[in-house]
Design a protein around this motif. Structure first.
Motif, mmCIF file in Angstrom:
data_model
loop_
_atom_site.group_PDB
_atom_site.id
_atom_site.type_symbol
_atom_site.label_atom_id
_atom_site.label_comp_id
_atom_site.label_asym_id
_atom_site.label_seq_id
_atom_site.Cartn_x
_atom_site.Cartn_y
_atom_site.Cartn_z
ATOM 1 N N ASP A 1 0.849 -1.188 0.000
ATOM 2 C CA ASP A 1 0.000 0.000 0.000
ATOM 3 C C ASP A 1 0.883 1.236 0.000
ATOM 4 O OD1 ASP A 1 -1.768 2.062 0.403
ATOM 5 O OD2 ASP A 1 -2.636 1.253 2.237
ATOM 6 N N GLN A 2 1.057 1.842 -1.146
ATOM 7 C CA GLN A 2 1.931 3.004 -1.284
ATOM 8 C C GLN A 2 1.229 4.325 -0.978
ATOM 9 O OE1 GLN A 2 4.827 1.029 -1.218
ATOM 10 N NE2 GLN A 2 5.497 2.966 -2.020
ATOM 11 N N THR A 3 0.009 4.280 -0.474
ATOM 12 C CA THR A 3 -0.747 5.508 -0.227
ATOM 13 C C THR A 3 -0.490 6.094 1.156
ATOM 14 O OG1 THR A 3 -2.684 4.338 0.628
ATOM 15 C CG2 THR A 3 -2.574 4.695 -1.761
ATOM 16 N N THR A 4 0.375 5.459 1.938
ATOM 17 C CA THR A 4 0.607 5.907 3.302
ATOM 18 C C THR A 4 2.094 5.822 3.643
ATOM 19 O OG1 THR A 4 0.073 5.489 5.640
ATOM 20 C CG2 THR A 4 0.092 3.586 4.166
ATOM 21 N N ASP A 5 2.491 6.524 4.689
ATOM 22 C CA ASP A 5 3.882 6.469 5.127
ATOM 23 C C ASP A 5 4.082 5.446 6.245
ATOM 24 O OD1 ASP A 5 2.595 7.757 7.228
ATOM 25 O OD2 ASP A 5 4.150 9.270 7.497
ATOM 26 N N ARG A 6 3.106 4.560 6.430
ATOM 27 C CA ARG A 6 3.181 3.517 7.457
ATOM 28 C C ARG A 6 3.058 2.137 6.803
ATOM 29 N NH1 ARG A 6 3.396 5.181 12.480
ATOM 30 N NH2 ARG A 6 2.980 7.367 12.870
ATOM 31 N N ASP B 1 6.250 -1.557 -1.133
ATOM 32 C CA ASP B 1 6.020 -2.212 0.155
ATOM 33 C C ASP B 1 6.182 -3.716 -0.010
ATOM 34 O OD1 ASP B 1 5.422 0.143 1.372
ATOM 35 O OD2 ASP B 1 3.264 -0.150 1.377
ATOM 36 N N GLU B 2 7.257 -4.245 0.506
ATOM 37 C CA GLU B 2 7.463 -5.694 0.491
ATOM 38 C C GLU B 2 8.105 -6.073 1.813
ATOM 39 O OE1 GLU B 2 7.773 -6.189 -4.309
ATOM 40 O OE2 GLU B 2 9.622 -5.917 -3.185
ATOM 41 N N SER B 3 7.275 -6.627 2.700
ATOM 42 C CA SER B 3 7.692 -6.916 4.067
ATOM 43 C C SER B 3 7.400 -8.365 4.413
ATOM 44 C CB SER B 3 6.926 -6.030 5.052
ATOM 45 O OG SER B 3 7.029 -4.676 4.698
ATOM 46 N N ASN C 1 17.364 -2.553 -2.760
ATOM 47 C CA ASN C 1 16.045 -2.115 -3.220
ATOM 48 C C ASN C 1 15.307 -3.257 -3.904
ATOM 49 O OD1 ASN C 1 13.869 -0.472 -3.604
ATOM 50 N ND2 ASN C 1 14.769 0.714 -5.253
ATOM 51 N N THR C 2 15.375 -4.443 -3.257
ATOM 52 C CA THR C 2 14.688 -5.629 -3.765
ATOM 53 C C THR C 2 13.976 -6.348 -2.633
ATOM 54 O OG1 THR C 2 16.615 -7.054 -3.431
ATOM 55 C CG2 THR C 2 16.401 -6.014 -5.590
ATOM 56 N N ARG C 3 13.034 -7.185 -3.020
ATOM 57 C CA ARG C 3 12.317 -7.990 -2.044
ATOM 58 C C ARG C 3 13.248 -9.053 -1.466
ATOM 59 N NH1 ARG C 3 8.817 -12.752 -3.254
ATOM 60 N NH2 ARG C 3 8.278 -13.431 -1.191
ATOM 61 N N LEU C 4 13.044 -9.370 -0.208
ATOM 62 C CA LEU C 4 13.807 -10.410 0.473
ATOM 63 C C LEU C 4 12.842 -11.468 0.995
ATOM 64 C CD1 LEU C 4 13.256 -9.838 3.765
ATOM 65 C CD2 LEU C 4 14.715 -7.917 3.224
ATOM 66 N N TYR C 5 13.400 -12.547 1.484
ATOM 67 C CA TYR C 5 12.616 -13.598 2.134
ATOM 68 C C TYR C 5 13.214 -13.807 3.523
ATOM 69 C CZ TYR C 5 10.945 -18.170 3.521
ATOM 70 O OH TYR C 5 10.371 -19.190 4.223
#
Length: 184
Positions: free
Chosen positions: A26-31, A58-60, A105-109
């Motif tokens: 969700d790129q619409t927020t800073d959280r 956002d990739e967490s 700047n890449t996704r991790l696992y």
């Protein structure tokens, strides 16, 4: 999976309590956005956690530590992986902060294995290169065991699964070129 606010790009985190955490894009927020379900997605609550460290995407992913806290790691554009911690089963989170873990700047696992060790798969070089498996035997404090899996560039989106005591790593190579899915 799509939600009212964002969608999922990373696998859920399953907590000892039976709760599932799903980190949404969700790129619409800073959280950092996420959802909690206590009934295997029959219902869920969409929430926002700690403030993000600078990121274009956002990739967490998260894992539960031995003390019960939850450590979320996230992609950033700063050169370091971000982390945010929850001490109350995912209800609230600390603001994101940079760790010492490299991130190009890449996704991790990341996930806790059945052994209790923490497995991290990350690009350890610029240009999405050097897909590397890192292992921590101290709950993610240090990742002193490392194995370079693939040194090429244009490697991304790792995921791991365990089956019959073996771990299988899947990632892609040149999404805009060779369009290969690699499994090892």
């Amino acid at each position: 999976v799509y939600y009212d606010k964002g969608f999922l790009r990373c696998r859920p985190t399953f907590l000892e309590s039976g709760r599932w955490l799903l980190f949404n894009y969700d790129q619409t927020t800073d959280r950092y956005g996420y959802s909690i379900t206590d009934d295997k997605l029959k219902t869920h609550r969409q929430l926002y956690g700690g403030k993000k460290v600078a990121t274009p995407f956002d990739e967490s992913m998260a894992y539960q530590k031995a003390d019960g806290s939850i450590r979320m790691l996230a992609r950033t554009s700063t050169g370091k992986t971000a982390e945010s911690i929850s001490f109350d089963d995912g209800e609230t989170w600390t603001d994101g902060r940079e760790t010492d873990i490299f991130n190009s700047n890449t996704r991790l696992y990341v996930n806790k294995m059945k052994s209790g060790n923490v497995l991290l798969v990350n690009n350890e070089g610029a240009g999405r290169s050097n897909m590397t498996i890192l292992l921590s035997v101290d709950d993610g404090e240090n990742f002193k065991y490392q194995k370079l899996i693939d040194e090429r560039s244009s490697l991304s989106y790792p995921d791991v699964d365990e089956f019959n005591g073996k771990y299988y790593l899947v990632y892609d190579f040149e999404r805009q070129g060779a369009s290969e899915i690699i499994m090892c």
